[in-house]
Design a protein around this motif. Structure first.
Motif, PDB file in Angstrom:
ATOM      1  N   ALA A   1    -106.686  26.585 -28.682  1.00 11.12           N
ATOM      2  CA  ALA A   1    -106.513  25.159 -28.944  1.00 11.12           C
ATOM      3  C   ALA A   1    -105.040  24.760 -28.931  1.00 11.12           C
ATOM      4  O   ALA A   1    -104.691  23.665 -28.459  1.00 11.12           O
ATOM      5  CB  ALA A   1    -107.138  24.798 -30.290  1.00 11.12           C
ATOM      6  N   ALA A   2    -104.157  25.617 -29.395  1.00  8.32           N
ATOM      7  CA  ALA A   2    -102.728  25.292 -29.417  1.00  8.32           C
ATOM      8  C   ALA A   2    -102.169  25.169 -27.999  1.00  8.32           C
ATOM      9  O   ALA A   2    -101.342  24.290 -27.729  1.00  8.32           O
ATOM     10  CB  ALA A   2    -101.961  26.352 -30.203  1.00  8.32           C
ATOM     11  N   ASP A   3    -102.611  26.049 -27.094  1.00  9.89           N
ATOM     12  CA  ASP A   3    -102.166  25.966 -25.701  1.00  9.89           C
ATOM     13  C   ASP A   3    -102.631  24.662 -25.056  1.00  9.89           C
ATOM     14  O   ASP A   3    -101.860  23.997 -24.360  1.00  9.89           O
ATOM     15  CB  ASP A   3    -102.692  27.155 -24.892  1.00  9.89           C
ATOM     16  N   LEU A   4    -103.883  24.324 -25.260  1.00 10.93           N
ATOM     17  CA  LEU A   4    -104.396  23.077 -24.693  1.00 10.93           C
ATOM     18  C   LEU A   4    -103.668  21.871 -25.288  1.00 10.93           C
ATOM     19  O   LEU A   4    -103.357  20.916 -24.577  1.00 10.93           O
ATOM     20  CB  LEU A   4    -105.895  22.969 -24.939  1.00 10.93           C
ATOM     21  N   ASN A   5    -103.384  21.926 -26.577  1.00  5.22           N
ATOM     22  CA  ASN A   5    -102.674  20.834 -27.228  1.00  5.22           C
ATOM     23  C   ASN A   5    -101.278  20.671 -26.636  1.00  5.22           C
ATOM     24  O   ASN A   5    -100.831  19.553 -26.385  1.00  5.22           O
ATOM     25  CB  ASN A   5    -102.601  21.080 -28.737  1.00  5.22           C
ATOM     26  N   ARG A   6    -100.577  21.781 -26.392  1.00  5.35           N
ATOM     27  CA  ARG A   6     -99.241  21.706 -25.797  1.00  5.35           C
ATOM     28  C   ARG A   6     -99.289  21.093 -24.400  1.00  5.35           C
ATOM     29  O   ARG A   6     -98.425  20.307 -24.023  1.00  5.35           O
ATOM     30  CB  ARG A   6     -98.600  23.093 -25.744  1.00  5.35           C
ATOM     31  N   MET A   7    -100.284  21.458 -23.614  1.00  7.52           N
ATOM     32  CA  MET A   7    -100.400  20.904 -22.264  1.00  7.52           C
ATOM     33  C   MET A   7    -100.686  19.404 -22.306  1.00  7.52           C
ATOM     34  O   MET A   7    -100.104  18.626 -21.546  1.00  7.52           O
ATOM     35  CB  MET A   7    -101.488  21.639 -21.481  1.00  7.52           C
ATOM     36  N   VAL A   8    -101.577  18.990 -23.192  1.00  8.44           N
ATOM     37  CA  VAL A   8    -101.907  17.574 -23.299  1.00  8.44           C
ATOM     38  C   VAL A   8    -100.701  16.777 -23.771  1.00  8.44           C
ATOM     39  O   VAL A   8    -100.402  15.705 -23.234  1.00  8.44           O
ATOM     40  CB  VAL A   8    -103.117  17.369 -24.239  1.00  8.44           C
ATOM     41  N   VAL A   9     -99.976  17.288 -24.746  1.00  7.50           N
ATOM     42  CA  VAL A   9     -98.783  16.600 -25.243  1.00  7.50           C
ATOM     43  C   VAL A   9     -97.736  16.492 -24.139  1.00  7.50           C
ATOM     44  O   VAL A   9     -97.108  15.441 -23.967  1.00  7.50           O
ATOM     45  CB  VAL A   9     -98.215  17.322 -26.486  1.00  7.50           C
ATOM     46  N   SER A  10     -97.556  17.542 -23.375  1.00 11.13           N
ATOM     47  CA  SER A  10     -96.587  17.525 -22.282  1.00 11.13           C
ATOM     48  C   SER A  10     -96.964  16.488 -21.225  1.00 11.13           C
ATOM     49  O   SER A  10     -96.106  15.735 -20.747  1.00 11.13           O
ATOM     50  CB  SER A  10     -96.496  18.911 -21.658  1.00 11.13           C
ATOM     51  N   MET A  11     -98.224  16.443 -20.852  1.00  7.13           N
ATOM     52  CA  MET A  11     -98.661  15.462 -19.855  1.00  7.13           C
ATOM     53  C   MET A  11     -98.544  14.041 -20.402  1.00  7.13           C
ATOM     54  O   MET A  11     -98.158  13.122 -19.670  1.00  7.13           O
ATOM     55  CB  MET A  11    -100.088  15.758 -19.412  1.00  7.13           C
ATOM     56  N   ASN A  12     -98.856  13.843 -21.672  1.00 11.81           N
ATOM     57  CA  ASN A  12     -98.745  12.512 -22.268  1.00 11.81           C
ATOM     58  C   ASN A  12     -97.290  12.050 -22.323  1.00 11.81           C
ATOM     59  O   ASN A  12     -96.996  10.890 -22.049  1.00 11.81           O
ATOM     60  CB  ASN A  12     -99.345  12.485 -23.666  1.00 11.81           C
ATOM     61  N   ARG A  13     -96.382  12.949 -22.684  1.00 16.78           N
ATOM     62  CA  ARG A  13     -94.964  12.583 -22.730  1.00 16.78           C
ATOM     63  C   ARG A  13     -94.453  12.216 -21.344  1.00 16.78           C
ATOM     64  O   ARG A  13     -93.687  11.268 -21.178  1.00 16.78           O
ATOM     65  CB  ARG A  13     -94.136  13.726 -23.304  1.00 16.78           C
ATOM     66  N   SER A  14     -94.873  12.961 -20.350  1.00 18.24           N
ATOM     67  CA  SER A  14     -94.469  12.660 -18.984  1.00 18.24           C
ATOM     68  C   SER A  14     -95.017  11.301 -18.550  1.00 18.24           C
ATOM     69  O   SER A  14     -94.316  10.508 -17.909  1.00 18.24           O
ATOM     70  CB  SER A  14     -94.958  13.757 -18.041  1.00 18.24           C
ATOM     71  N   ALA A  15     -96.256  11.016 -18.898  1.00 15.32           N
ATOM     72  CA  ALA A  15     -96.856   9.731 -18.537  1.00 15.32           C
ATOM     73  C   ALA A  15     -96.138   8.580 -19.230  1.00 15.32           C
ATOM     74  O   ALA A  15     -95.907   7.525 -18.629  1.00 15.32           O
ATOM     75  CB  ALA A  15     -98.338   9.720 -18.897  1.00 15.32           C
ATOM     76  N   ILE A  16     -95.753   8.765 -20.490  1.00 17.56           N
ATOM     77  CA  ILE A  16     -95.032   7.720 -21.219  1.00 17.56           C
ATOM     78  C   ILE A  16     -93.672   7.472 -20.580  1.00 17.56           C
ATOM     79  O   ILE A  16     -93.268   6.321 -20.386  1.00 17.56           O
ATOM     80  CB  ILE A  16     -94.890   8.109 -22.708  1.00 17.56           C
ATOM     81  N   LEU A  17     -92.958   8.538 -20.234  1.00 17.10           N
ATOM     82  CA  LEU A  17     -91.657   8.368 -19.593  1.00 17.10           C
ATOM     83  C   LEU A  17     -91.804   7.708 -18.221  1.00 17.10           C
ATOM     84  O   LEU A  17     -90.980   6.869 -17.835  1.00 17.10           O
ATOM     85  CB  LEU A  17     -90.947   9.715 -19.460  1.00 17.10           C
ATOM     86  N   ASN A  18     -92.841   8.056 -17.477  1.00 19.94           N
ATOM     87  CA  ASN A  18     -93.064   7.424 -16.174  1.00 19.94           C
ATOM     88  C   ASN A  18     -93.374   5.938 -16.326  1.00 19.94           C
ATOM     89  O   ASN A  18     -92.918   5.120 -15.529  1.00 19.94           O
ATOM     90  CB  ASN A  18     -94.201   8.120 -15.424  1.00 19.94           C
ATOM     91  N   ARG A  19     -94.157   5.584 -17.369  1.00 14.52           N
ATOM     92  CA  ARG A  19     -94.443   4.176 -17.612  1.00 14.52           C
ATOM     93  C   ARG A  19     -93.182   3.407 -17.963  1.00 14.52           C
ATOM     94  O   ARG A  19     -92.959   2.299 -17.487  1.00 14.52           O
ATOM     95  CB  ARG A  19     -95.456   4.033 -18.753  1.00 14.52           C
ATOM     96  N   ARG A  20     -92.336   3.995 -18.807  1.00 13.48           N
ATOM     97  CA  ARG A  20     -91.081   3.335 -19.178  1.00 13.48           C
ATOM     98  C   ARG A  20     -90.166   3.184 -17.968  1.00 13.48           C
ATOM     99  O   ARG A  20     -89.499   2.163 -17.804  1.00 13.48           O
ATOM    100  CB  ARG A  20     -90.375   4.125 -20.266  1.00 13.48           C
ATOM    101  N   ALA A  21     -90.126   4.199 -17.128  1.00 14.49           N
ATOM    102  CA  ALA A  21     -89.291   4.127 -15.923  1.00 14.49           C
ATOM    103  C   ALA A  21     -89.803   3.054 -14.972  1.00 14.49           C
ATOM    104  O   ALA A  21     -89.020   2.321 -14.369  1.00 14.49           O
ATOM    105  CB  ALA A  21     -89.256   5.486 -15.229  1.00 14.49           C
ATOM    106  N   ALA A  22     -91.119   2.940 -14.837  1.00 12.55           N
ATOM    107  CA  ALA A  22     -91.685   1.903 -13.980  1.00 12.55           C
ATOM    108  C   ALA A  22     -91.368   0.518 -14.538  1.00 12.55           C
ATOM    109  O   ALA A  22     -91.064  -0.414 -13.777  1.00 12.55           O
ATOM    110  CB  ALA A  22     -93.192   2.095 -13.847  1.00 12.55           C
ATOM    111  N   LEU A  23     -91.406   0.369 -15.853  1.00 10.16           N
ATOM    112  CA  LEU A  23     -91.069  -0.910 -16.466  1.00 10.16           C
ATOM    113  C   LEU A  23     -89.592  -1.246 -16.242  1.00 10.16           C
ATOM    114  O   LEU A  23     -89.249  -2.395 -15.912  1.00 10.16           O
ATOM    115  CB  LEU A  23     -91.378  -0.878 -17.960  1.00 10.16           C
TER     116      LEU A  23
END
Length: 85
Positions: free
Chosen positions: A42-64
């Protein structure tokens, strides 16, 4: 009228730089690769999800920020066109 042009130019340049910085940060964080023999918990999956979410947030901010830059350039063009410069 020149102060409006200067302000719009500076705003467009600043927002372009912010967009570039955010997209660089989004691409700089990589997800760790796993091997076939490794078991995922579960910790590995959580790290992957958090990493993808952070990348998506940064991409959204960059697009804005990129959209703000394009808006500033469009306003600058419209103001210079209206002023006849």
């Amino acid at each position: 009228m020149m102060t409006i042009f200067t302000f719009l130019d500076i705003a467009a340049i600043a927002s372009s730089l912010v967009a570039a910085m955010l997209w660089y940060q989004a691409g700089a964080r990589t997800v760790r690769r796993i091997s076939r023999s490794e078991t995922l918990d579960a910790a590995d999956l959580n790290r992957m999800v958090v990493s993808m979410n952070r990348s998506a947030i940064l991409n959204r901010r960059a697009a804005l920020a990129s959209a703000a830059s394009a808006t500033c350039f469009a306003l600058r063009f419209a103001a210079s066109f209206a002023a006849g410069v």
